[in-house]
Scaffold this motif. Structure first.
Motif, short mmCIF file in Angstrom:
data_model
loop_
_atom_site.label_atom_id
_atom_site.label_comp_id
_atom_site.label_asym_id
_atom_site.label_seq_id
_atom_site.Cartn_x
_atom_site.Cartn_y
_atom_site.Cartn_z
N HIS A 124 10.01 -7.26 6.61
CA HIS A 124 10.24 -7.10 5.03
C HIS A 124 9.96 -7.93 4.43
O HIS A 124 9.77 -9.40 4.91
N ARG A 125 9.55 -7.81 3.09
CA ARG A 125 9.08 -8.89 2.11
C ARG A 125 10.03 -9.94 2.00
O ARG A 125 9.47 -10.96 1.29
N GLN A 126 11.28 -9.76 1.85
CA GLN A 126 12.33 -10.62 1.81
C GLN A 126 12.22 -11.74 2.97
O GLN A 126 12.47 -13.11 2.61
N ILE A 127 11.94 -11.43 4.34
CA ILE A 127 11.81 -12.29 5.27
C ILE A 127 10.51 -13.05 5.20
O ILE A 127 10.34 -14.23 5.40
N LEU A 128 9.32 -12.38 4.67
CA LEU A 128 7.91 -13.01 4.56
C LEU A 128 7.79 -13.26 3.13
O LEU A 128 6.89 -12.78 2.63
N SER A 129 8.68 -14.16 2.95
CA SER A 129 8.58 -14.56 1.42
C SER A 129 7.58 -15.52 1.18
O SER A 129 7.70 -16.58 0.69
N ILE A 130 6.32 -15.05 1.27
CA ILE A 130 5.10 -15.62 0.50
C ILE A 130 4.17 -14.91 -0.18
O ILE A 130 4.46 -13.66 -0.28
N PRO A 131 3.45 -15.51 -1.15
CA PRO A 131 2.58 -14.80 -1.91
C PRO A 131 1.59 -13.81 -1.19
O PRO A 131 1.30 -14.28 -0.16
N LEU A 132 1.24 -12.90 -1.88
CA LEU A 132 0.12 -11.84 -1.44
C LEU A 132 -1.10 -12.46 -1.64
O LEU A 132 -1.41 -13.34 -2.75
N PRO A 133 -2.14 -12.28 -0.93
CA PRO A 133 -2.24 -11.48 0.19
C PRO A 133 -1.85 -12.13 1.34
O PRO A 133 -1.90 -11.43 2.59
N ALA A 134 -1.58 -13.41 1.29
CA ALA A 134 -1.23 -14.04 2.73
C ALA A 134 0.07 -13.31 3.24
O ALA A 134 0.13 -13.15 4.52
N ARG A 135 1.01 -12.77 2.48
CA ARG A 135 2.06 -12.24 3.33
C ARG A 135 1.70 -10.94 4.07
O ARG A 135 2.09 -10.81 5.12
N ASP A 136 0.74 -10.13 3.49
CA ASP A 136 0.05 -9.09 4.40
C ASP A 136 -0.53 -9.45 5.27
O ASP A 136 -0.66 -8.58 6.37
N GLU A 137 -1.08 -10.50 5.29
CA GLU A 137 -2.20 -11.10 6.64
C GLU A 137 -1.19 -11.49 7.69
O GLU A 137 -1.16 -11.25 8.72
N LEU A 138 0.15 -12.20 7.36
CA LEU A 138 0.89 -12.76 8.40
C LEU A 138 1.65 -11.78 8.97
O LEU A 138 1.92 -11.30 10.11
N ARG A 139 2.16 -10.45 8.12
CA ARG A 139 2.69 -9.37 8.69
C ARG A 139 1.75 -8.67 9.53
O ARG A 139 2.27 -8.35 10.76
N ALA A 140 0.49 -8.66 9.22
CA ALA A 140 -0.43 -7.99 10.21
C ALA A 140 -0.37 -8.73 11.75
O ALA A 140 -0.46 -8.21 12.70
N LYS A 141 -0.56 -10.21 11.65
CA LYS A 141 -0.48 -10.88 12.54
C LYS A 141 0.70 -10.71 13.60
O LYS A 141 0.51 -10.69 14.81
N ILE A 142 1.84 -10.81 12.79
CA ILE A 142 3.06 -10.30 13.51
C ILE A 142 3.04 -9.24 14.10
O ILE A 142 3.53 -8.94 15.57
N PHE A 143 2.89 -8.09 13.47
CA PHE A 143 2.71 -6.87 13.86
C PHE A 143 2.04 -6.61 15.30
O PHE A 143 2.22 -5.98 16.24
N LYS A 144 0.76 -7.17 15.20
CA LYS A 144 -0.07 -6.99 16.39
C LYS A 144 0.75 -7.99 17.53
O LYS A 144 0.35 -7.27 18.69
N GLU A 145 1.10 -8.99 17.42
CA GLU A 145 1.81 -9.47 18.55
C GLU A 145 2.92 -8.65 19.07
O GLU A 145 2.99 -8.68 20.39
N LEU A 146 3.47 -8.15 18.11
CA LEU A 146 4.67 -7.19 18.57
C LEU A 146 3.97 -5.92 19.48
O LEU A 146 4.88 -5.71 20.54
N LEU A 147 3.15 -5.62 18.92
CA LEU A 147 2.40 -4.55 19.90
C LEU A 147 1.96 -4.85 20.96
O LEU A 147 2.19 -4.10 21.97
N MET A 148 1.39 -6.06 21.17
CA MET A 148 0.88 -6.62 22.52
C MET A 148 2.03 -6.75 23.32
O MET A 148 1.85 -6.53 24.37
N THR A 149 3.17 -7.26 23.06
CA THR A 149 4.30 -7.35 23.59
C THR A 149 4.78 -6.13 24.42
O THR A 149 5.14 -5.81 25.59
N ILE A 150 4.73 -4.93 23.29
CA ILE A 150 5.18 -3.66 23.66
C ILE A 150 4.36 -3.06 24.98
O ILE A 150 4.72 -2.54 26.04
N LYS A 151 2.95 -3.47 24.75
CA LYS A 151 1.85 -2.80 25.58
C LYS A 151 1.97 -3.51 26.95
O LYS A 151 1.93 -2.87 28.00
#
Length: 154
Positions: A124-151
């Protein structure tokens, strides 16, 4: 009470489930007539509820004999789903795209309901409270790490 978009989405998903090959072709005007709504309502449902992130490809042909084809992507394995999502969350990932991907992980039984809620909160953007586009870049990095953990754990 559910809204018309939810009802149309459920209807289309039921048609896809009952089809033999995870592919349906519909006429926008016929579906609109059936639900007594404007054709643009059908466009809205298809554009927002049948996305690549949610596991669908949509093709359309305009004109008199036009149609909308909805194809449900059916990966061969859970690892293939995760690999596909890794590609979709390449450099940047919007909040809505991340929520769609999490919903698909849940539907494909790669996450429990609790895990899906936790991941959704993290994205959620309230948790990742940094300006765009850095927020979407950070979200992508976090999401990829979560995916790797699931895998790894699957």
């Amino acid at each position: 009470m559910r809204n018309i978009s939810d009802i149309i989405e459920d209807y289309l998903k039921k048609i896809i489930q009952s089809s033999n090959g995870d592919v349906i072709e519909i006429k926008r005007s016929e579906i609109a007539d059936q639900f007594e709504c404007v054709p643009s309502q059908i466009n809205y449902v298809i554009k927002t509820r049948f996305t690549v992130e949610k596991g669908y490809i949509v093709e359309s042909k305009r004109g008199g004999g036009g149609y909308i084809r909805i194809i449900r992507l059916t990966p061969k394995s859970k690892a293939e789903i995760i690999d596909e999502m890794m590609l979709l969350s390449n450099q940047q990932l919007s909040q809505q795209a991340s929520l769609d991907l999490i919903e698909r992980l849940y539907e494909e039984e790669l996450l429990t309901a609790r895990e899906a809620r936790l991941m959704s909160k993290i994205m959620h953007r309230q948790i990742l409270s940094i300006p765009l586009p850095a927020r979407d870049e950070l979200r992508a990095k976090i999401f990829k790490e979560l995916l790797m953990t699931i895998k790894i754990l699957d």
